[in-house]
Enzyme design. Structure first.
Site, PDB file in Angstrom:
ATOM      1  N   HIS A  17      32.527  31.791   0.748  1.00  0.00           N
ATOM      2  CA  HIS A  17      31.446  30.916   0.270  1.00  0.00           C
ATOM      3  C   HIS A  17      31.788  29.437   0.373  1.00  0.00           C
ATOM      4  CE1 HIS A  17      29.279  34.372  -1.397  1.00  0.00           C
ATOM      5  NE2 HIS A  17      30.481  34.819  -1.712  1.00  0.00           N
ATOM      6  N   SER A  55      32.552  34.343  -5.852  1.00  0.00           N
ATOM      7  CA  SER A  55      31.217  34.632  -5.336  1.00  0.00           C
ATOM      8  C   SER A  55      30.174  34.823  -6.423  1.00  0.00           C
ATOM      9  CB  SER A  55      31.258  35.844  -4.412  1.00  0.00           C
ATOM     10  OG  SER A  55      31.955  36.911  -4.989  1.00  0.00           O
ATOM     11  N   LYS A  70      27.547  34.199   5.927  1.00  0.00           N
ATOM     12  CA  LYS A  70      27.037  33.345   4.855  1.00  0.00           C
ATOM     13  C   LYS A  70      26.590  32.005   5.445  1.00  0.00           C
ATOM     14  CE  LYS A  70      28.850  36.403   1.646  1.00  0.00           C
ATOM     15  NZ  LYS A  70      30.036  37.151   1.304  1.00  0.00           N
TER      16      LYS A  70
HETATM   17  C1  LIG Z   1      30.453  38.510   1.239  1.00  0.00           C
HETATM   18  C2  LIG Z   1      31.906  38.486   0.975  1.00  0.00           C
HETATM   19  C3  LIG Z   1      32.774  39.286   1.711  1.00  0.00           C
HETATM   20  C4  LIG Z   1      32.285  40.310   2.683  1.00  0.00           C
HETATM   21  O1  LIG Z   1      31.913  39.719   3.878  1.00  0.00           O
HETATM   22  P1  LIG Z   1      30.956  40.539   4.853  1.00  0.00           P
HETATM   23  O2  LIG Z   1      31.092  39.846   6.153  1.00  0.00           O
HETATM   24  O3  LIG Z   1      29.600  40.435   4.268  1.00  0.00           O
HETATM   25  O4  LIG Z   1      31.470  41.941   4.880  1.00  0.00           O
HETATM   26  C5  LIG Z   1      34.124  39.144   1.492  1.00  0.00           C
HETATM   27  N1  LIG Z   1      34.597  38.279   0.572  1.00  0.00           N
HETATM   28  C6  LIG Z   1      33.783  37.516  -0.180  1.00  0.00           C
HETATM   29  C7  LIG Z   1      34.360  36.590  -1.190  1.00  0.00           C
HETATM   30  C8  LIG Z   1      32.410  37.604  -0.009  1.00  0.00           C
HETATM   31  O5  LIG Z   1      31.602  36.878  -0.761  1.00  0.00           O
END
Ligand SMILES: *Cc1c(COP(=O)(O)O)cnc(C)c1O
Length: 390
Positions: free
Chosen positions: A204, A176, A236
């Site tokens: 992502h 990320s 996302k």
């Molecule tokens: C954003 C993210 C999360 C968390 O997800 P949310 O739904 O925002 O709690 C978990 N793992 C990764 C790799 C992320 O980028």
């Protein structure tokens, strides 16, 4: 004895690590109003531009009229409603897995899955650059927990050789803060040789990678036997909220029995699931969003290397520019903001010391002209700063 919060806060401020929340005064998008200023933004995770898509918003509104505002109970009591169930079926079909389980956030999906699968007597091996929620999950599980060198299969292998009990290898699909891809085919082979399971958090990758947006497993052509535990988040590229775990029937049934962050929480509002069903459809069918993103990424990378800034090895919409110190990252971010551009500085502990960066993210709603504006502002921002001495 008392909590000296003010000196803890002062210390953080002095280290250039103090965090503040920008106030977003418009819907999510590329042209936003933040703290009273109109800005061109390059920092959301709304990669496909679906968070404020009219069809997704309409599905949300329609869902709220039909199903109300709240879930009203946990899934196991009486909060598991038809839209949740339909979304799970659609996500299973999308990922080509027998089942999918919907959770309220990615953080909870990771915590719930790791802690349900392994505990005392087992082993969790994680990439050292994994998302914080995965690292927290590994620590909380009570299993033997070890982090291998980033994307380093030899380092993973040496830990697998010493692993005891049920062993879970956990990795981000797309990292990320760096934007690079996990070396999944090799990781899966190595894990299989040692009888370990692989869990991939592709927060992502879904929507951005693979021909139909199926993420890193579609990109590499990996099936259920390679990646028995597949996590996706919906906040996302999907543009909504929540997360899912896709895998076998036994996996999903086990999570329903044992994953405490699934069991002891209210289901997400059903209307959110209605919105996600629509965004899933757009994500799969509108391949032009991925193609356009690809052309933005190419243009950006070419322009940044021409300026002489240091990019990371990323083919995804996450395009960090590593600048070194937190102070310099903050100064560059501020200089961009003076030029009407919003890019966040990412600092420790989110990233390792000395690797503070501008985390530029691209969105299918950006135009080529937007990229050119960013490049021009970057060039001016760099020129406006004193030479770096880190
Ligand atoms: C954003 C993210 C999360 C968390 O997800 P949310 O739904 O925002 O709690 C978990 N793992 C990764 C790799 C992320 O980028």
């Amino acid at each position: 004895m008392s909590f000296d919060l003010s000196s803890r806060l002062a210390e953080r401020r002095a280290a250039h690590l103090y965090r503040q929340r920008p106030l977003l005064e418009t819907p999510q998008g590329v042209n936003v109003m933040v703290d009273g200023e109109p800005l061109l933004a390059f920092c959301s995770n709304d990669y496909l531009g679906l968070a404020n898509h009219p069809q997704v918003t309409e599905a949300f509104a329609e869902g709220a009229r039909r199903w109300g505002a709240g879930g009203g109970a946990s899934h196991l009591v009486v909060g598991h409603s038809t839209p949740h169930h339909e979304l799970e079926e659609a996500l299973a079909e999308f990922t080509g897995r027998p089942r999918a389980l919907l959770l309220s956030s990615g953080y909870m999906a990771n915590l719930g899955t790791v802690t349900a699968l392994v505990g005392q007597g087992g082993t969790v091996l994680e990439d050292r650059l994994n998302h914080a929620s995965l690292l927290d999950a590994g620590l909380l599980s009570g299993a033997r927990f070890s982090r291998y060198l980033h994307n380093d299969v030899a380092s993973l292998q040496s830990r697998l050789a010493k692993a005891e009990g049920d062993t879970l290898v956990v990795t981000d699909g797309v990292f990320s803060m760096d934007g690079d891809l996990a070396e999944l085919p090799a990781i899966c082979d190595t894990a299989r040789t040692h009888g370990a399971w692989v869990m991939v958090d592709d927060a992502h990758g879904f929507g951005c990678l693979g021909k139909t947006g199926g993420g890193i497993v579609e990109h590499f052509g990996l099936g259920l036997n390679d990646v028995p535990v597949l996590i996706g988040t919906l906040g996302k590229a999907f543009g909504t909220a929540g997360a899912f775990v896709a895998g076998s029937d036994d996996l999903v049934e086990s999570l329903i029995q044992f994953a405490r962050p699934y069991i002891y929480t209210t289901s997400q509002p059903p209307a959110v699931a209605c919105a996600t069903l629509r965004s899933l459809q757009l994500l799969r069918e509108e391949g032009w969003r991925r193609e356009h993103l690809g052309s933005l990424i190419a243009r950006f990378r070419q322009g940044v290397s021409a300026i002489g800034l240091q990019l990371m090895d990323s083919s995804t919409p996450i395009q960090p520019i590593v600048v070194g110190s937190s102070a310099r990252a903050l100064a560059l971010s501020a200089a961009l903001r003076e030029r009407g551009i919003l890019v966040t500085a990412i600092r420790p502990p989110t990233v390792p010391r000395g690797t503070s960066r501008l985390r530029v993210t691209l969105c299918a709603e950006h135009s080529h002209a937007d990229i050119d504006r960013l490049l021009e502002a970057l060039q001016q921002a760099v020129a406006s700063l004193p030479e770096s001495h880190d």
